[in-house]
Design a protein around this motif. Structure first.
Motif, PDB file in Angstrom:
ATOM      1  N   UNK A  31       0.838  -1.183   0.000  1.00 55.79           N
ATOM      2  CA  UNK A  31       0.000   0.000   0.000  1.00 55.79           C
ATOM      3  C   UNK A  31       0.879   1.243   0.000  1.00 55.79           C
ATOM      4  N   UNK A  32       0.308   2.333  -0.510  1.00 58.56           N
ATOM      5  CA  UNK A  32       1.041   3.603  -0.648  1.00 58.56           C
ATOM      6  C   UNK A  32       0.238   4.708   0.019  1.00 58.56           C
ATOM      7  N   UNK A  33       0.940   5.565   0.740  1.00 58.49           N
ATOM      8  CA  UNK A  33       0.287   6.693   1.405  1.00 58.49           C
ATOM      9  C   UNK A  33       1.099   7.964   1.167  1.00 58.49           C
ATOM     10  N   UNK A  34       0.443   8.996   0.655  1.00 60.59           N
ATOM     11  CA  UNK A  34       1.096  10.295   0.495  1.00 60.59           C
ATOM     12  C   UNK A  34       1.134  11.028   1.825  1.00 60.59           C
ATOM     13  N   UNK A  35       2.212  11.797   2.025  1.00 60.05           N
ATOM     14  CA  UNK A  35       2.304  12.670   3.203  1.00 60.05           C
ATOM     15  C   UNK A  35       2.755  14.051   2.754  1.00 60.05           C
ATOM     16  N   UNK A  36       1.984  15.047   3.137  1.00 65.34           N
ATOM     17  CA  UNK A  36       2.348  16.427   2.833  1.00 65.34           C
ATOM     18  C   UNK A  36       2.898  17.099   4.085  1.00 65.34           C
ATOM     19  N   UNK A  61      -2.873   9.161   9.833  1.00 66.44           N
ATOM     20  CA  UNK A  61      -3.195   8.493   8.580  1.00 66.44           C
ATOM     21  C   UNK A  61      -2.157   8.765   7.498  1.00 66.44           C
ATOM     22  N   UNK A  62      -1.404   9.851   7.617  1.00 66.60           N
ATOM     23  CA  UNK A  62      -0.409  10.181   6.603  1.00 66.60           C
ATOM     24  C   UNK A  62       0.804   9.256   6.641  1.00 66.60           C
ATOM     25  N   UNK A  63       0.905   8.414   7.663  1.00 69.67           N
ATOM     26  CA  UNK A  63       1.954   7.395   7.681  1.00 69.67           C
ATOM     27  C   UNK A  63       1.335   5.997   7.658  1.00 69.67           C
ATOM     28  N   UNK A  64       0.047   5.937   7.247  1.00 69.95           N
ATOM     29  CA  UNK A  64      -0.612   4.659   7.041  1.00 69.95           C
ATOM     30  C   UNK A  64      -1.548   4.280   8.159  1.00 69.95           C
ATOM     31  N   UNK A  65      -2.416   3.328   7.851  1.00 71.55           N
ATOM     32  CA  UNK A  65      -3.329   2.798   8.855  1.00 71.55           C
ATOM     33  C   UNK A  65      -2.836   1.464   9.407  1.00 71.55           C
ATOM     34  N   UNK A  66      -1.630   1.078   9.017  1.00 70.48           N
ATOM     35  CA  UNK A  66      -0.996  -0.144   9.513  1.00 70.48           C
ATOM     36  C   UNK A  66       0.471  -0.103   9.158  1.00 70.48           C
ATOM     37  N   UNK A 102      -9.158  12.557  -1.944  1.00 68.15           N
ATOM     38  CA  UNK A 102      -7.969  12.339  -2.778  1.00 68.15           C
ATOM     39  C   UNK A 102      -7.115  11.177  -2.307  1.00 68.15           C
ATOM     40  N   UNK A 103      -7.029  10.967  -0.995  1.00 67.13           N
ATOM     41  CA  UNK A 103      -6.127   9.938  -0.468  1.00 67.13           C
ATOM     42  C   UNK A 103      -6.485   8.545  -0.960  1.00 67.13           C
ATOM     43  N   UNK A 104      -7.717   8.346  -1.409  1.00 66.31           N
ATOM     44  CA  UNK A 104      -8.147   7.045  -1.916  1.00 66.31           C
ATOM     45  C   UNK A 104      -7.943   6.891  -3.421  1.00 66.31           C
ATOM     46  N   UNK A 136      -3.975   2.762  -2.895  1.00 65.41           N
ATOM     47  CA  UNK A 136      -4.113   3.874  -1.955  1.00 65.41           C
ATOM     48  C   UNK A 136      -5.221   3.503  -0.964  1.00 65.41           C
ATOM     49  N   UNK A 137      -4.866   2.649  -0.021  1.00 67.22           N
ATOM     50  CA  UNK A 137      -5.837   2.092   0.917  1.00 67.22           C
ATOM     51  C   UNK A 137      -5.794   2.902   2.200  1.00 67.22           C
ATOM     52  N   UNK A 138      -6.775   3.756   2.396  1.00 69.90           N
ATOM     53  CA  UNK A 138      -6.770   4.677   3.526  1.00 69.90           C
ATOM     54  C   UNK A 138      -7.939   4.393   4.456  1.00 69.90           C
TER      55      UNK A 138
END
Length: 506
Positions: A99-104, A112-117, A226-228, A487-489
């Motif tokens: 999974x990929x997570x964007x962080x601004x 959530x910007x560093x993932x849900x797991x 957008x995160x999804x 993009x699993x948020x």
């Protein structure tokens, strides 16, 4: 006729009009972590901009959890500075089932910007710092800007401004795609309301320019979810010229008598109910251990503020301790606002925070207000460091149709936020204090008012948050743009394949 824009990603030419996403089997060829490491190392030009979980000080220097109650250990944190690098990183992760997570900015209640797991790939877009303004006042802004650098950059380019929040360290990438609320929103709209274009990297590495005319369905989705759907690397925003006069004010109410505090809060609700209350003023009500503070900004001449007569309309204001400041520029106002949040919200801490949007159509009753004040000040179990905040909404954002964006809140009267900071891990007593207070303002009905930031802390479910029509449309678009849920948020928007969608089916 619009001509599709052409992009080249990893040596392959593709058009922004093309929306076909590679199949799940093509994307998810799960391999070992060494292969993923090697792929990510090839994806980014400078290996120093790629950090792995076994690197020294990985958590402290690169994960940097905002809320220490929610630890996460990503597989890697990457710091790309080109769209091509973002595309390559996403492809590496997607093809190997990560999974990929964007962080601004990383400013999220539950990280959530560093993932849900654990085990995800974090793409930190802080390197995207471009900022310019064209002759029509349209700003091109990299998604890595924090609000402080955004304000400074806009002001340096012709004394321009746009609506947004007041926390200096919030990242534009997340802020602009979940709402973007601030004291100027009543006059100018939310941040997502002034967005005119976004550059988005999709789960198959494709780069799309989304506008109201090109990839319009994606443009609708990213303004609220957008995160999804992808990673935004660049925005275009409508900006505004600096107003001639700006006034910042604070009117305190100090009393140990909860009846007095409740009377002031009820008067605040009367202001909100008044449809003629001007959009160039925003008033917040802050609750702390010391009492109430009615704080706000008026964009206009001082004599016009006097006409509003807030001193009389809100009872029990302490006139001697009130503060009114006329700012000589938008920049000095924003620096003042940022300094206020800097002193309250540290870069990291243990804390509990919740939010709600209160609609104009269902304001709390006087009895609910009484109970809320009683829970805050008379419960006997309040923690030492807490605040609640009512932030006035309405105005321009409420003039948009409900289906204008995937962001659903177009009947907002005010938002409620709580921030409770603790010295160590936040305890159940703290959570109970917040829960009881929120339950009381909702008249005893749990989740009567929904989170405006889609926070799962408060029993979030996407169908309720977005509304069933928005949610079903988002599910269909998820099947088009991210069928394998790369993009699993915690927004929990998953692809749905039985309403006519043809893309990405297994």
């Amino acid at each position: 006729m619009l001509v599709p824009r052409l992009f080249t990603v990893m040596g392959v030419a593709m058009t922004a009009a093309s929306a076909t996403v590679v199949s799940s089997s093509e994307q998810h060829v799960r391999r070992g972590p060494q292969e993923l490491r090697a792929c990510l190392a090839d994806a980014i030009a400078d290996i120093a901009r790629l950090q792995f979980s076994n690197d020294t000080n990985f958590i402290e220097q690169h994960v940097r959890p905002y809320n220490l109650n929610y630890p996460r250990t990503p597989f890697a944190v990457a710091y790309p500075n080109t769209t091509g690098e973002v595309s390559s990183i996403v492809l590496c992760a997607a093809r190997q089932g990560r999974k990929v997570q964007a962080r601004s900015g990383g400013h999220d209640y539950i990280n959530r910007s560093i993932g849900t797991g654990d085990g995800i790939v974090v793409v930190d877009v802080g390197g995207f710092q471009q900022l310019s303004i064209d002759e029509e006042g349209i700003a091109t802004v990299g998604s890595g800007h924090r609000l402080s650098s955004l304000v400074e950059g806009l002001y340096a380019n012709g004394k321009r401004l746009m609506p947004h929040g007041i926390h200096y360290n919030v990242g534009v990438g997340g802020h602009a795609t979940v709402g973007g609320m601030g004291f100027s929103s009543r006059m100018f709209g939310y941040t997502l309301d002034v967005m005119t274009e976004a550059e988005v990297v999709l789960s198959n590495g494709q780069v799309v320019r989304a506008t109201a005319d090109e990839s319009s369905d994606l443009f609708w989705a990213i303004r609220g979810a957008a995160a999804s759907f992808g990673i935004v690397t660049e925005f275009k925003f409508k900006t505004f010229s600096e107003p001639e006069s700006i006034i910042e004010f604070t009117y305190p109410v100090r009393s140990n008598d909860t009846t007095i505090l409740a009377e002031s809060v009820k008067a605040y609700h009367q202001l909100i109910r008044n449809s003629d209350f001007p959009v160039n003023i925003s008033v917040s009500c802050q609750f702390t251990q010391s009492g109430l503070d009615f704080m706000g900004v008026f964009i206009g001449h001082p004599t016009d503020l006097d006409v509003l007569d807030l001193f009389t309309r809100i009872p029990h204001i302490n006139h001697e301790d009130s503060n009114i400041t006329a700012h000589d520029s938008w920049l000095t106002l924003m620096r003042s606002q940022f300094e206020g949040t800097r002193s309250v919200f540290p870069a990291q801490s243990h804390f509990h925070s919740e939010d709600r949007m209160v609609p104009l159509s269902d304001l709390p009753t006087n009895s609910s207000i009484d109970n809320f004040i009683d829970k805050l000040y008379n419960s006997g179990r309040a923690p030492n460091n807490w605040l609640f905040l009512f932030d006035m909404r309405g105005g321009i954002p409420n003039t948009f149709p409900s289906n204008a964006t995937s962001f659903p809140h177009r009947d907002g009267a005010y938002t409620i936020n709580t921030w409770i900071r603790t010295e160590g891990a936040t305890t159940s007593n703290v959570y109970s204090h917040a829960t009881d207070a929120f339950l009381s303002i909702q008249g005893g009905t749990r989740d009567k008012y929904l989170s405006y930031a889609a926070s799962p802390v408060v029993g979030y479910h996407p169908a309720r948050y977005y509304g069933i029509r928005h949610y079903e449309r988002l599910q269909d678009l998820k099947a088009t743009y991210d069928p394998s849920d790369v993009f699993s948020t915690s927004l929990n928007i998953k692809a749905f394949y039985t309403r006519g969608s043809t893309f990405g089916k297994k």
